[in-house]
Design a protein around this motif. Sequence first.
Motif, PDB file in Angstrom:
ATOM      1  N   SER A 115       0.854  -1.197   0.000  1.00 51.63           N
ATOM      2  CA  SER A 115       0.000   0.000   0.000  1.00 51.63           C
ATOM      3  C   SER A 115       0.890   1.248   0.000  1.00 51.63           C
ATOM      4  O   SER A 115       2.111   1.144  -0.123  1.00 51.63           O
ATOM      5  N   LYS A 116       0.276   2.392   0.189  1.00 51.21           N
ATOM      6  CA  LYS A 116       1.046   3.645   0.136  1.00 51.21           C
ATOM      7  C   LYS A 116       2.142   3.710   1.214  1.00 51.21           C
ATOM      8  O   LYS A 116       3.141   4.406   1.056  1.00 51.21           O
ATOM      9  N   SER A 117       1.955   2.930   2.291  1.00 53.94           N
ATOM     10  CA  SER A 117       2.964   2.939   3.369  1.00 53.94           C
ATOM     11  C   SER A 117       4.304   2.394   2.856  1.00 53.94           C
ATOM     12  O   SER A 117       5.357   2.615   3.467  1.00 53.94           O
ATOM     13  N   GLY A 118       4.254   1.602   1.758  1.00 50.90           N
ATOM     14  CA  GLY A 118       5.487   1.075   1.168  1.00 50.90           C
ATOM     15  C   GLY A 118       5.907  -0.271   1.730  1.00 50.90           C
ATOM     16  O   GLY A 118       6.913  -0.840   1.324  1.00 50.90           O
ATOM     17  N   VAL A 119       5.128  -0.812   2.691  1.00 54.07           N
ATOM     18  CA  VAL A 119       5.497  -2.084   3.321  1.00 54.07           C
ATOM     19  C   VAL A 119       4.638  -3.196   2.726  1.00 54.07           C
ATOM     20  O   VAL A 119       3.419  -3.078   2.616  1.00 54.07           O
ATOM     21  N   ALA A 120       5.287  -4.341   2.346  1.00 54.93           N
ATOM     22  CA  ALA A 120       4.549  -5.475   1.774  1.00 54.93           C
ATOM     23  C   ALA A 120       3.749  -6.178   2.872  1.00 54.93           C
ATOM     24  O   ALA A 120       4.258  -6.397   3.974  1.00 54.93           O
ATOM     25  N   ASN A 121       2.509  -6.535   2.568  1.00 55.33           N
ATOM     26  CA  ASN A 121       1.650  -7.217   3.543  1.00 55.33           C
ATOM     27  C   ASN A 121       2.182  -8.635   3.810  1.00 55.33           C
ATOM     28  O   ASN A 121       2.291  -9.436   2.877  1.00 55.33           O
ATOM     29  N   PRO A 122       2.494  -8.978   5.068  1.00 48.76           N
ATOM     30  CA  PRO A 122       3.082 -10.297   5.349  1.00 48.76           C
ATOM     31  C   PRO A 122       2.056 -11.416   5.534  1.00 48.76           C
ATOM     32  O   PRO A 122       2.437 -12.563   5.721  1.00 48.76           O
ATOM     33  N   TYR A 123       0.763 -11.081   5.501  1.00 46.15           N
ATOM     34  CA  TYR A 123      -0.268 -12.087   5.807  1.00 46.15           C
ATOM     35  C   TYR A 123      -1.015 -12.544   4.549  1.00 46.15           C
ATOM     36  O   TYR A 123      -1.168 -11.783   3.599  1.00 46.15           O
ATOM     37  N   GLU A 124      -1.543 -13.760   4.620  1.00 45.38           N
ATOM     38  CA  GLU A 124      -2.417 -14.246   3.552  1.00 45.38           C
ATOM     39  C   GLU A 124      -3.753 -13.510   3.631  1.00 45.38           C
ATOM     40  O   GLU A 124      -4.211 -13.153   4.717  1.00 45.38           O
ATOM     41  N   ALA A 125      -4.387 -13.335   2.476  1.00 41.25           N
ATOM     42  CA  ALA A 125      -5.669 -12.614   2.444  1.00 41.25           C
ATOM     43  C   ALA A 125      -6.840 -13.545   2.728  1.00 41.25           C
ATOM     44  O   ALA A 125      -6.785 -14.733   2.449  1.00 41.25           O
ATOM     45  N   ILE A 126      -7.901 -12.982   3.275  1.00 44.47           N
ATOM     46  CA  ILE A 126      -9.174 -13.702   3.370  1.00 44.47           C
ATOM     47  C   ILE A 126      -9.937 -13.394   2.088  1.00 44.47           C
ATOM     48  O   ILE A 126     -10.129 -12.223   1.736  1.00 44.47           O
ATOM     49  N   ASP A 127     -10.343 -14.458   1.389  1.00 47.44           N
ATOM     50  CA  ASP A 127     -11.133 -14.271   0.169  1.00 47.44           C
ATOM     51  C   ASP A 127     -12.598 -14.429   0.541  1.00 47.44           C
ATOM     52  O   ASP A 127     -13.065 -15.533   0.863  1.00 47.44           O
ATOM     53  N   LEU A 128     -13.329 -13.325   0.516  1.00 42.06           N
ATOM     54  CA  LEU A 128     -14.738 -13.365   0.961  1.00 42.06           C
ATOM     55  C   LEU A 128     -15.589 -14.259   0.065  1.00 42.06           C
ATOM     56  O   LEU A 128     -16.563 -14.856   0.518  1.00 42.06           O
ATOM     57  N   ILE A 129     -15.212 -14.348  -1.205  1.00 47.85           N
ATOM     58  CA  ILE A 129     -15.979 -15.196  -2.132  1.00 47.85           C
ATOM     59  C   ILE A 129     -15.791 -16.671  -1.764  1.00 47.85           C
ATOM     60  O   ILE A 129     -16.767 -17.432  -1.655  1.00 47.85           O
ATOM     61  N   GLY A 130     -14.530 -17.067  -1.547  1.00 45.40           N
ATOM     62  CA  GLY A 130     -14.246 -18.450  -1.164  1.00 45.40           C
ATOM     63  C   GLY A 130     -14.941 -18.797   0.141  1.00 45.40           C
ATOM     64  O   GLY A 130     -15.516 -19.873   0.311  1.00 45.40           O
ATOM     65  N   MET A 131     -14.922 -17.856   1.075  1.00 44.75           N
ATOM     66  CA  MET A 131     -15.547 -18.093   2.372  1.00 44.75           C
ATOM     67  C   MET A 131     -17.067 -18.225   2.235  1.00 44.75           C
ATOM     68  O   MET A 131     -17.689 -19.114   2.822  1.00 44.75           O
ATOM     69  N   ALA A 132     -17.657 -17.373   1.420  1.00 39.65           N
ATOM     70  CA  ALA A 132     -19.121 -17.425   1.225  1.00 39.65           C
ATOM     71  C   ALA A 132     -19.524 -18.742   0.570  1.00 39.65           C
ATOM     72  O   ALA A 132     -20.560 -19.332   0.917  1.00 39.65           O
ATOM     73  N   LEU A 133     -18.700 -19.232  -0.357  1.00 42.06           N
ATOM     74  CA  LEU A 133     -19.001 -20.519  -1.005  1.00 42.06           C
ATOM     75  C   LEU A 133     -18.931 -21.648   0.022  1.00 42.06           C
ATOM     76  O   LEU A 133     -19.782 -22.530   0.055  1.00 42.06           O
ATOM     77  N   GLU A 134     -17.920 -21.600   0.869  1.00 41.02           N
ATOM     78  CA  GLU A 134     -17.753 -22.625   1.902  1.00 41.02           C
ATOM     79  C   GLU A 134     -18.960 -22.627   2.847  1.00 41.02           C
ATOM     80  O   GLU A 134     -19.431 -23.682   3.268  1.00 41.02           O
ATOM     81  N   LEU A 135     -19.491 -21.441   3.120  1.00 39.46           N
ATOM     82  CA  LEU A 135     -20.631 -21.334   4.040  1.00 39.46           C
ATOM     83  C   LEU A 135     -21.976 -21.554   3.334  1.00 39.46           C
ATOM     84  O   LEU A 135     -23.025 -21.349   3.904  1.00 39.46           O
ATOM     85  N   LYS A 136     -21.916 -21.930   2.061  1.00 39.21           N
ATOM     86  CA  LYS A 136     -23.108 -22.219   1.259  1.00 39.21           C
ATOM     87  C   LYS A 136     -24.020 -21.007   1.073  1.00 39.21           C
ATOM     88  O   LYS A 136     -25.250 -21.128   1.133  1.00 39.21           O
ATOM     89  N   ALA A 137     -23.417 -19.825   0.899  1.00 35.60           N
ATOM     90  CA  ALA A 137     -24.219 -18.647   0.560  1.00 35.60           C
ATOM     91  C   ALA A 137     -24.976 -18.948  -0.735  1.00 35.60           C
ATOM     92  O   ALA A 137     -24.466 -19.654  -1.602  1.00 35.60           O
ATOM     93  N   SER A 138     -26.195 -18.402  -0.855  1.00 35.74           N
ATOM     94  CA  SER A 138     -27.024 -18.821  -1.996  1.00 35.74           C
ATOM     95  C   SER A 138     -26.822 -17.956  -3.247  1.00 35.74           C
ATOM     96  O   SER A 138     -27.311 -18.301  -4.322  1.00 35.74           O
ATOM     97  N   PHE A 139     -26.108 -16.847  -3.151  1.00 37.10           N
ATOM     98  CA  PHE A 139     -25.822 -15.993  -4.315  1.00 37.10           C
ATOM     99  C   PHE A 139     -24.465 -15.355  -4.069  1.00 37.10           C
ATOM    100  O   PHE A 139     -24.305 -14.596  -3.110  1.00 37.10           O
ATOM    101  N   VAL A 140     -23.495 -15.688  -4.893  1.00 39.94           N
ATOM    102  CA  VAL A 140     -22.121 -15.217  -4.666  1.00 39.94           C
ATOM    103  C   VAL A 140     -21.578 -14.588  -5.949  1.00 39.94           C
ATOM    104  O   VAL A 140     -21.500 -15.254  -6.988  1.00 39.94           O
ATOM    105  N   ALA A 141     -21.216 -13.325  -5.873  1.00 43.20           N
ATOM    106  CA  ALA A 141     -20.726 -12.640  -7.075  1.00 43.20           C
ATOM    107  C   ALA A 141     -19.567 -11.721  -6.716  1.00 43.20           C
ATOM    108  O   ALA A 141     -19.447 -11.263  -5.582  1.00 43.20           O
ATOM    109  N   ARG A 142     -18.723 -11.486  -7.714  1.00 45.61           N
ATOM    110  CA  ARG A 142     -17.654 -10.495  -7.531  1.00 45.61           C
ATOM    111  C   ARG A 142     -17.658  -9.568  -8.733  1.00 45.61           C
ATOM    112  O   ARG A 142     -17.954  -9.994  -9.860  1.00 45.61           O
ATOM    113  N   SER A 143     -17.340  -8.309  -8.474  1.00 42.64           N
ATOM    114  CA  SER A 143     -17.269  -7.371  -9.588  1.00 42.64           C
ATOM    115  C   SER A 143     -16.188  -6.326  -9.296  1.00 42.64           C
ATOM    116  O   SER A 143     -15.446  -6.435  -8.319  1.00 42.64           O
ATOM    117  N   PHE A 144     -16.137  -5.338 -10.159  1.00 41.79           N
ATOM    118  CA  PHE A 144     -15.119  -4.288 -10.058  1.00 41.79           C
ATOM    119  C   PHE A 144     -15.848  -2.951 -10.195  1.00 41.79           C
ATOM    120  O   PHE A 144     -16.713  -2.812 -11.075  1.00 41.79           O
TER     121      PHE A 144
END
Length: 353
Positions: free
Chosen positions: A159-188
């Motif tokens: 980010s603008k701070s200039g430091v690389a993020n050391p952690y893995e990201a949480i993917d909300l789409i993957g998580m919603a699929l795992e939890l059996k959400a009934s409508f899952v979409a991603r956009s920009f």
Amino acid sequence: MSYYKPEFSHPLLAPNKVGYRKKDYEGVISTLCAGCGHDSISSAIVQACYEIDLEPHRLAKLSGIGCSSKTPTYFLSNSHGFNSVHGRMPSIATGANLANKSLMYLGVSGDGDTASIGMGQFVHCIRRNVNMTYIVMNNGCYGLTKGQDSATADFGSISKSGVANPYEAIDLIGMALELKASFVARSFSGDKTQLVPLIKAAFSHPGFSLIDVISPCVTFNNNAGSTKSYDFVREYVAETSQVDFVPHREELAVDYAEDSEIDVTLFDGSQIRLSKPAKGWDPTNRLSAVNMLNASKERGEIATGLIYINTKAKDLHGMLNTTDTPLNQLDEDLDDMKDSGLYWLLIRLARST
Ligand SMILES: Cc1ncc(C[n+]2csc(CCOP(=O)(O)OP(=O)(O)O)c2C)c(N)n1
Ligand code: SF4
Ligand SMILES: [Mg+2]
């Protein structure tokens, strides 16, 4: 900056079928940074509500805290609204939804609001299949508090701070699929052509609809090295299909002859047409959606579009067999509710206190 919003509307801009012009779906002038992706999402929400002929008083908009959660002030001024506490929008939405199922519910949240402080609330809202549209304006940072990395910031993203993020990201789409959400979409946020039909389809879906929208923060996370910048997302976005939403009262007239397509019929008879779908992927099969998502991640792509839909899942009202009458219109003796699951839930709650 001027905060005065002119009332002027071009006379040739036609009102929709319920007599409202597009400006009737707008809010007050935005105070977000110029170029913020969140403003583009607000504009897509306005466009979708205008196009589905929504009567503004039929919708309740709810949010938490963050630049993203401020946006309900910038759209749908004539709708109901409740700006809650950081991460607490899902429980407010669940309560409001149970109290009155005749309204449509739109929850607006940020990646910090959802994936950190509000994570517990978010997952239970999915588990209960609350009938609402839940939009995450995902910029990979806490924009309002000066750009700290959020839990959706990708590993190594800078980010603008200039430091690389050391952690893995949480993917909300993957998580919603795992939890059996009934409508899952991603956009920009920069792809209104895709986002508007997705919002319209989410409104038509009777259950929890997640739209995770990548929405660059131009002030704190739009630099080289960031995986949530406009440049990066434009380069790595991979549309799973082209989305078209057709309300049940209109004829399906779109024609994509040269490629395959998938039509999904929603509960109210509306249809989502996905043309040019990604190979080997069936959006009505959860396992297939998970595989497609993982394969696209392996290729370093950001899969967008309608990823998964289950048109048969019961929403919370279906599970609890709730009454159609809003709670504030019921008699004191709860006679109208005796056959409803919500009645027994209330009795149990009353006995346990
Ligand atoms: C209980 C509580 N903890 C922390 C904060 C400080 N805070 C305000 S907004 C925010 C994060 C916002 O990030 P996000 O939800 O991603 O929204 P954005 O501003 O990026 O759109 C934080 C930590 C708060 N307001 N309340
Ligand atoms: S700080 Fe970032 S998220 Fe907040 S308004 Fe500015 S650009 Fe948008
Ligand atoms: Mg954020």
